[in-house]
Design a protein around this motif. Structure first.
Motif, PDB file in Angstrom:
ATOM      1  N   LEU A  19       0.963   4.515  -2.601  1.00  0.00           N
ATOM      2  CA  LEU A  19       0.992   5.437  -2.174  1.00  0.00           C
ATOM      3  C   LEU A  19       2.235   6.562  -3.029  1.00  0.00           C
ATOM      4  N   TRP A  20       3.583   5.900  -2.330  1.00  0.00           N
ATOM      5  CA  TRP A  20       4.858   6.811  -2.893  1.00  0.00           C
ATOM      6  C   TRP A  20       5.238   6.717  -4.679  1.00  0.00           C
ATOM      7  N   ASN A  24      -6.353  -3.378  -2.515  1.00  0.00           N
ATOM      8  CA  ASN A  24      -6.935  -2.118  -1.473  1.00  0.00           C
ATOM      9  C   ASN A  24      -9.105  -3.027  -2.164  1.00  0.00           C
ATOM     10  N   ARG A  25      -8.578  -4.577  -2.520  1.00  0.00           N
ATOM     11  CA  ARG A  25      -9.362  -5.437  -2.742  1.00  0.00           C
ATOM     12  C   ARG A  25      -9.931  -6.403  -1.763  1.00  0.00           C
ATOM     13  N   ALA A  71      11.263   2.331  -1.595  1.00  0.00           N
ATOM     14  CA  ALA A  71      10.175   3.221  -3.217  1.00  0.00           C
ATOM     15  C   ALA A  71      11.380   4.520  -4.221  1.00  0.00           C
ATOM     16  N   SER A  72      11.992   4.875  -3.738  1.00  0.00           N
ATOM     17  CA  SER A  72      13.104   5.503  -4.080  1.00  0.00           C
ATOM     18  C   SER A  72      14.322   5.784  -4.570  1.00  0.00           C
ATOM     19  N   LEU A  73      15.577   4.340  -3.450  1.00  0.00           N
ATOM     20  CA  LEU A  73      16.309   4.234  -4.081  1.00  0.00           C
ATOM     21  C   LEU A  73      16.974   3.277  -4.671  1.00  0.00           C
ATOM     22  N   ARG A  97       0.576  -1.167  -0.215  1.00  0.00           N
ATOM     23  CA  ARG A  97       0.007   0.068  -0.113  1.00  0.00           C
ATOM     24  C   ARG A  97       1.123   1.367  -0.038  1.00  0.00           C
ATOM     25  N   ASP A 125       2.019   7.420  -6.284  1.00  0.00           N
ATOM     26  CA  ASP A 125       0.948   7.501  -7.190  1.00  0.00           C
ATOM     27  C   ASP A 125      -0.419   6.957  -7.450  1.00  0.00           C
ATOM     28  N   ARG A 126      -0.268   5.415  -6.674  1.00  0.00           N
ATOM     29  CA  ARG A 126      -1.708   3.966  -7.435  1.00  0.00           C
ATOM     30  C   ARG A 126      -2.163   4.219  -6.154  1.00  0.00           C
ATOM     31  N   TYR A 127      -3.633   3.069  -5.646  1.00  0.00           N
ATOM     32  CA  TYR A 127      -3.573   2.087  -4.977  1.00  0.00           C
ATOM     33  C   TYR A 127      -2.949   0.883  -4.438  1.00  0.00           C
ATOM     34  N   LEU A 145       9.819   3.930   2.593  1.00  0.00           N
ATOM     35  CA  LEU A 145      10.037   4.723   1.856  1.00  0.00           C
ATOM     36  C   LEU A 145      11.378   4.861   1.270  1.00  0.00           C
ATOM     37  N   ILE A 146      12.523   4.375   1.516  1.00  0.00           N
ATOM     38  CA  ILE A 146      13.670   4.509   1.215  1.00  0.00           C
ATOM     39  C   ILE A 146      13.853   3.205  -0.382  1.00  0.00           C
ATOM     40  N   PHE A 164       9.589   4.325   7.357  1.00  0.00           N
ATOM     41  CA  PHE A 164      10.773   4.962   6.319  1.00  0.00           C
ATOM     42  C   PHE A 164      11.061   4.269   5.142  1.00  0.00           C
TER      43      PHE A 164
END
Lengths: 171, 318
Positions: B35-36, B43-44, B280-282, B31, B38-40, B277-278, B274
């Motif tokens: 979110l990061w 969630n079903r 998702a980004s690196l 999830r 830009d989608r869901y 998040l890492i 966090f």
């Protein structure tokens, strides 16, 4: 090092951005009228079948999913005896619509045609025929083609001129 | 009677909480990644997709439990068990609240570090027993990476130990009553966090798995429940390093108004978020970059941090 932190910050900010997902079954996109979806056969404004069984669509079909048997009615109009589209092969390329000289075969903005049984993806003529003119209102092939059918000699239709006799040279 | 029943209840609670959390993390991570990006996420299944992990588990139970024909059967089967057992054992010493730990060990920190060292065996044996060159390459990488990062993961925590004056995790939390160690030990926190990411083989450091080079690295040949063990153990590992970060640097259960356990849970979940998040980004570094970062930057940093902390503690003691 700084660029790594900036990357993380950028991604974090995306947590507050708008989501692009379309929640499909509840929320549907509106397809444009030109969307190439389920194929239909339309009728002319008089309510007659437009298809003249010329086989152009089945000839141009790259996956050979259209099967037609031509027949001729008592008034001289050609019509398809059967018109069968196998949608499990169809790739929705739209070539049939482009090839059709009578605007009979048309693609519609409908994509929801999944079936659990493969055989039920084969659509017969009665599944394909709709009651209206589809995307091309007011067009009637036989009124414009200069073809002779019962009750209408050559050149009597709308926008038609009387046939030219090519054997004479004099005007 | 109470002397036996009390610890048993604690054990059951901790085990239940950790396993539930690890299963939920599968959903939470997807999830959050959604979110990061830009989608869901999922969630079903159930409310907000909460039952997604249940659906995944049911699916994975019905998968064929396949053994590669030339695999070393015994080792192949034991390997995922090792990582599961070892990461779960580490939770024995994590204090969830004041006095709320399964075992209040004097050498709690050393116990955690020892357990996380043992998890290398799981990866190494699993990759070796699979009899697959991708698995072997993955486990080679994993061993190199985990042993290198092990070194200064311990060193980076020694600064905290020096300041707190104890290896006991509860004492370390109590020592942060005035000031959380994330400020005086910020260098240690940074080094520890990077090392912890590498220890859990999470995405910036997931070279042992390296989907686009090694299929799935050390667990290429694993399927069914044995794969699920590796999968869940990764999430338990994430929970463990998050809990450790909270205990060592973010004041453990300390916090105003709320119940101590609630504070602990909130902080741990924040650290987990966090880590996601890492992910998702690196992107993933090259293997030589990974080792160079470890030995040439993080190890000297950890040593310098230890030296300065030691000097300051010594000066304050006089």
């Amino acid at each position: 090092m700084l660029s790594i932190l900036r990357t993380i910050w950028t991604v974090f900010r995306h947590g507050f951005a708008r989501r692009f997902t379309v929640q499909y079954p509840e929320q549907k996109r509106t397809y444009s009228p030109r969307w190439r979806g389920r194929i239909i056969l339309s009728r002319d404004p008089d309510g007659q079948e437009r298809c003249v069984a010329c086989h152009l669509c089945s000839a141009v079909c790259p996956v050979d999913c259209i099967a037609i048997q031509a027949a001729e009615g008592p008034d001289g109009r050609r019509y398809p005896e059967f018109f069968r589209i196998n949608f499990s092969r169809c790739i929705f390329c739209g070539f049939c619509e482009e090839a059709c000289p009578t605007c009979a075969i048309q693609l519609t903005p409908d994509a929801e045609m999944a079936e659990p049984i493969r055989q039920s993806l084969v659509y017969e003529k009665e599944d394909l025929l709709i009651s209206g003119p589809g995307k091309v209102p007011g067009y009637n092939f036989y009124r414009r083609a200069g073809l002779e059918i019962a009750g209408q000699a050559k050149g009597e239709g709308e926008n038609q001129k009387p046939p030219v006799d090519p054997k004479t040279l004099l005007p | 009677m109470n002397a036996i029943l009390g610890p048993l209840i604690t054990i059951v609670c901790v085990l239940g909480a950790v396993l539930t959390l690890a299963a939920l993390l599968i959903w939470v991570e997807r999830r959050l990644l959604g979110l990061w990006q830009d989608r869901y996420g999922p969630n079903r299944v159930g409310p907000f997709g909460l039952l997604q992990s249940v659906a995944d588990m049911v699916k994975i139970f019905f998968k064929e439990d396949w053994l590669p024909p030339l695999a070393d059967r015994a080792v192949f089967i034991i390997a995922p068990g090792i990582v599961m057992a070892v990461t779960l054992l580490s939770f024995a010493v994590v204090p969830w609240g004041p006095g709320l730990a399964v075992a209040d060990l004097n050498v709690g920190l050393l116990f955690v570090l020892a357990m996380s060292s043992l998890s290398v065996y799981s990866v190494a044996l699993g990759g070796w027993a699979s009899n697959n060159k991708y698995s072997l390459l993955g486990s080679l990488r994993a061993v190199g990476q985990m042993i290198s990062y092990e070194v200064f993961m311990g060193l980076s925590l020694l600064g905290v130990v020096l300041q707190a004056g104890s290896f006991n995790l509860s004492d370390i939390v109590e020592a942060q009553r005035g000031l959380w160690f994330c400020l005086p030990q910020c260098v240690g926190l940074g080094v520890f966090f990077v090392a912890a990411l590498a220890e859990t083989k999470r995405i910036p450091f997931d070279l042992p798995e390296g989907e686009n080079e090694l299929v799935a690295g050390f667990h290429t040949e694993y399927s069914g429940f044995k794969f699920a063990m590796f999968f869940v153990a990764e999430y338990i590992g994430v929970t463990l390093v998050s809990a450790l970060t909270v205990v060592m640097f973010l004041g453990g259960w300390l916090g105003p108004w709320l119940h101590p356990v609630a504070w602990f849970a909130i902080k741990t979940l924040a650290v987990i978020a966090f880590i996601v998040l890492i992910r998702a980004s690196l992107p993933r570094p090259r293997y030589d970059q990974l080792l160079a970062l470890g030995w040439k930057l993080l190890l000297p940093l950890a040593l310098a941090n230890l030296l300065v902390t030691g000097a300051i503690v010594l000066a304050q003691g006089e």
